[in-house]
Design a protein around this motif. Structure first.
Motif, PDB file in Angstrom:
ATOM      1  N   SER A  30      -0.021   3.356 -14.556  1.00 51.73           N
ATOM      2  CA  SER A  30      -1.441   2.981 -14.444  1.00 51.73           C
ATOM      3  C   SER A  30      -2.134   3.535 -13.200  1.00 51.73           C
TER       4      SER A  30
ATOM      5  N   ALA B  73     -11.414   2.350 -20.240  1.00 49.76           N
ATOM      6  CA  ALA B  73     -11.132   1.586 -21.461  1.00 49.76           C
ATOM      7  C   ALA B  73      -9.626   1.490 -21.697  1.00 49.76           C
ATOM      8  N   LEU B  74      -8.937   2.594 -21.485  1.00 54.56           N
ATOM      9  CA  LEU B  74      -7.482   2.597 -21.652  1.00 54.56           C
ATOM     10  C   LEU B  74      -6.818   1.635 -20.682  1.00 54.56           C
TER      11      LEU B  74
ATOM     12  N   TRP C  13      -0.677 -10.228 -21.627  1.00 55.18           N
ATOM     13  CA  TRP C  13      -0.142 -10.928 -22.805  1.00 55.18           C
ATOM     14  C   TRP C  13       1.377 -10.974 -22.740  1.00 55.18           C
TER      15      TRP C  13
ATOM     16  N   LEU D 121      -8.194  -0.947 -19.252  1.00 55.56           N
ATOM     17  CA  LEU D 121      -8.565  -2.323 -19.592  1.00 55.56           C
ATOM     18  C   LEU D 121      -7.702  -2.861 -20.728  1.00 55.56           C
ATOM     19  N   VAL D 122      -7.514  -2.056 -21.765  1.00 52.20           N
ATOM     20  CA  VAL D 122      -6.657  -2.467 -22.888  1.00 52.20           C
ATOM     21  C   VAL D 122      -5.211  -2.656 -22.414  1.00 52.20           C
ATOM     22  N   THR D 123      -4.745  -1.721 -21.595  1.00 46.97           N
ATOM     23  CA  THR D 123      -3.384  -1.818 -21.068  1.00 46.97           C
ATOM     24  C   THR D 123      -3.207  -3.078 -20.231  1.00 46.97           C
ATOM     25  N   SER D 124      -4.226  -3.412 -19.441  1.00 53.45           N
ATOM     26  CA  SER D 124      -4.146  -4.609 -18.607  1.00 53.45           C
ATOM     27  C   SER D 124      -4.073  -5.870 -19.461  1.00 53.45           C
ATOM     28  N   PHE D 125      -4.880  -5.945 -20.517  1.00 53.99           N
ATOM     29  CA  PHE D 125      -4.840  -7.107 -21.409  1.00 53.99           C
ATOM     30  C   PHE D 125      -3.471  -7.232 -22.079  1.00 53.99           C
ATOM     31  N   MET D 126      -2.932  -6.111 -22.561  1.00 51.10           N
ATOM     32  CA  MET D 126      -1.611  -6.138 -23.184  1.00 51.10           C
ATOM     33  C   MET D 126      -0.544  -6.547 -22.180  1.00 51.10           C
ATOM     34  N   SER D 127      -0.663  -6.056 -20.961  1.00 53.42           N
ATOM     35  CA  SER D 127       0.292  -6.390 -19.918  1.00 53.42           C
ATOM     36  C   SER D 127       0.294  -7.886 -19.628  1.00 53.42           C
TER      37      SER D 127
END
Length: 228
Positions: free
Chosen positions: A142, A27-28, A38, A30-36
């Motif tokens: 990561s 989950a961490l 963006w 996945l969130v980091t990837s989305f923020m990255s």
């Protein structure tokens, strides 16, 4: 029998059946990837816009446009101006302010002008470099976060073998597969971030060189104007 095995080893099933620490790692990541992603797309547009506006301003500046008219244009469009235009505005504003003061030495006027341009330059560079550190952190951390999830999952998989009298590949395959997903997600988050960071850092370095060259050239133009 084959479809059942395929279903058991599907990504969604493996993620859903993973242990809580491994799921938290996923989950961490996945969130980091989305923020990255963006920040990658946002920074792409910011840098492209900075290059385009710098090109447009330099074309106008070197066409011999009157500096006072150029200054008025830059001051009236301060919120939509590019970085180079704001550097010019800050330097020319300081130049005019000190030049109007009686008895001011040319070297003092130029020193103050350069300081004003340098301060604006630093603010513009800080804005261009914002969030690059996040991409660098994602790219470097990561894979290790994913590896932590993998190690934890493999540990749990082998601990489960202690309750099995005869261990086969069927017993350990799901646990190892779900653990390796964490590593894959770590690499999925890290690789684009590293590529984007290296590219954007290079583009920003080129912009920085252009800004510094422009400040030197503008200083020479203003010094000749003050001497004349």
């Amino acid at each position: 029998m084959s479809p059942a095995v395929t279903q058991d080893l599907s990504f969604l099933h493996l993620i859903g059946s993973a242990s809580l620490p491994v799921q938290l790692v996923m989950a961490l990541l996945l969130v980091t990837s989305f923020m990255s992603w963006w920040f990658i797309f946002r920074k792409l547009f910011v840098i492209r816009q900075a290059v385009r506006r710098s090109d447009e301003f330099e074309n106008v500046f070197w066409k011999g446009t009157d500096l006072n008219a150029l200054f008025q244009s830059a001051a009236s469009s301060r919120h939509t101006a590019g970085s180079m235009e704001r550097i010019f505005e800050a330097g020319f504003r300081e130049f005019i302010k000190h030049k109007r003061q009686p008895g001011m030495d040319i070297s003092t006027v130029m020193d103050s002008t350069r300081r004003a341009m340098r301060a604006t330059y630093q603010r513009e560079m800080d804005n261009l470099e914002s969030h690059l550190s996040f991409l660098a952190t994602v790219g470097s951390v990561s894979p290790y976060v994913g590896l932590f999830g993998t190690v934890w999952g493999i540990m749990n998989s082998f601990r489960g073998l202690s309750n099995v009298t005869q261990a086969t590949i069927a017993h350990v395959a799901p646990g190892i597969a779900e653990a390796l997903i964490a590593t894959a997600m770590g690499l999925f988050a890290a690789i684009p971030a590293v590529i984007a960071y290296n590219r954007y850092a290079s583009n920003i370095d080129r912009l920085s060189t252009r800004f510094e060259s422009f400040m030197e050239e503008l200083s020479n133009v203003l010094q000749r104007q003050a001497s004349g």
